[in-house]
Design an enzyme around this catalytic site. Structure first.
Site, short mmCIF file in Angstrom:
data_model
loop_
_atom_site.label_atom_id
_atom_site.label_comp_id
_atom_site.label_asym_id
_atom_site.label_seq_id
_atom_site.Cartn_x
_atom_site.Cartn_y
_atom_site.Cartn_z
N SER A 119 0.80 -1.23 0.00
CA SER A 119 0.00 0.00 0.00
C SER A 119 0.83 1.28 0.00
O SER A 119 0.29 2.36 -0.18
CB SER A 119 -0.97 0.01 1.18
OG SER A 119 -0.28 0.20 2.40
N LYS B 156 1.18 4.25 7.03
CA LYS B 156 0.40 5.09 6.13
C LYS B 156 0.87 6.53 6.25
O LYS B 156 1.57 6.91 7.19
CB LYS B 156 -1.10 5.05 6.48
CG LYS B 156 -1.77 3.70 6.33
CD LYS B 156 -1.97 3.32 4.88
CE LYS B 156 -2.73 2.03 4.72
NZ LYS B 156 -1.92 0.83 4.89
#
Length: 158
Positions: A62, A99
């Site tokens: 991701s 993230k």
């Protein structure tokens, strides 16, 4: 994308490695210099706050557009206050994740850096805790190295 805790910095001993004064050309080769500028300790280079630093190994894809690939080792400083745009390690619903932190405009979101993944909006009842700010990334470029993506383009430090 999730992370595996590798350990705290304090368990790592000092290791001085030669650092050459001559810079390496990424274009045309330059004549090699036969002298060393000094030695460099990678711990000293990558770690600003030893007592508050830990390492994690990345799982998942991701964050590939930020240059973070599966198998990379991230250096995380838990003494830094996370700011808008920082890449962080967070616990979200009891799962560790890496993230990009997006604070403004509200609500808080955790952004993947891969267009195949969706942002996570942190709702009031979600259990989220920031564990630290990612300060550096380490990747093996040797084939069959640490499990990363050898030879893949992208920054080594994040």
């Amino acid at each position: 994308m999730s992370c595996i805790l590798l350990g705290d910095y304090e368990s790592v001993s000092r290791l001085n490695i030669p650092m050459f004064l001559e810079r390496v050309s990424a274009g045309f080769p330059s004549p090699a210099e036969d002298y060393v500028e000094k030695t460099i300790d990678l711990n000293e280079l990558c770690i600003q706050h030893p007592a508050a630093t830990f390492f994690v190994r990345v799982q998942g894809e991701s964050m590939v557009e930020a240059g973070i690939y599966p198998g990379d080792v991230l250096v995380v400083d838990r003494s830094l206050r996370a700011k808008h745009g920082d890449i962080i390690i967070a616990s979200l619903e009891s799962e560790m994740t890496v993230k990009q932190l997006h604070l403004t405009p509200p609500p808080v979101r955790l952004l993947p850096r891969n267009s195949a993944y969706r942002p996570i909006t942190v709702e009031g009842d979600m259990g989220m805790e920031v564990f630290g700010v990612v300060t550096n990334g380490i990747r093996s470029l040797k084939r069959g190295g640490l499990g990363g993506q050898p030879g893949r383009a992208g920054p080594l430090a994040t």
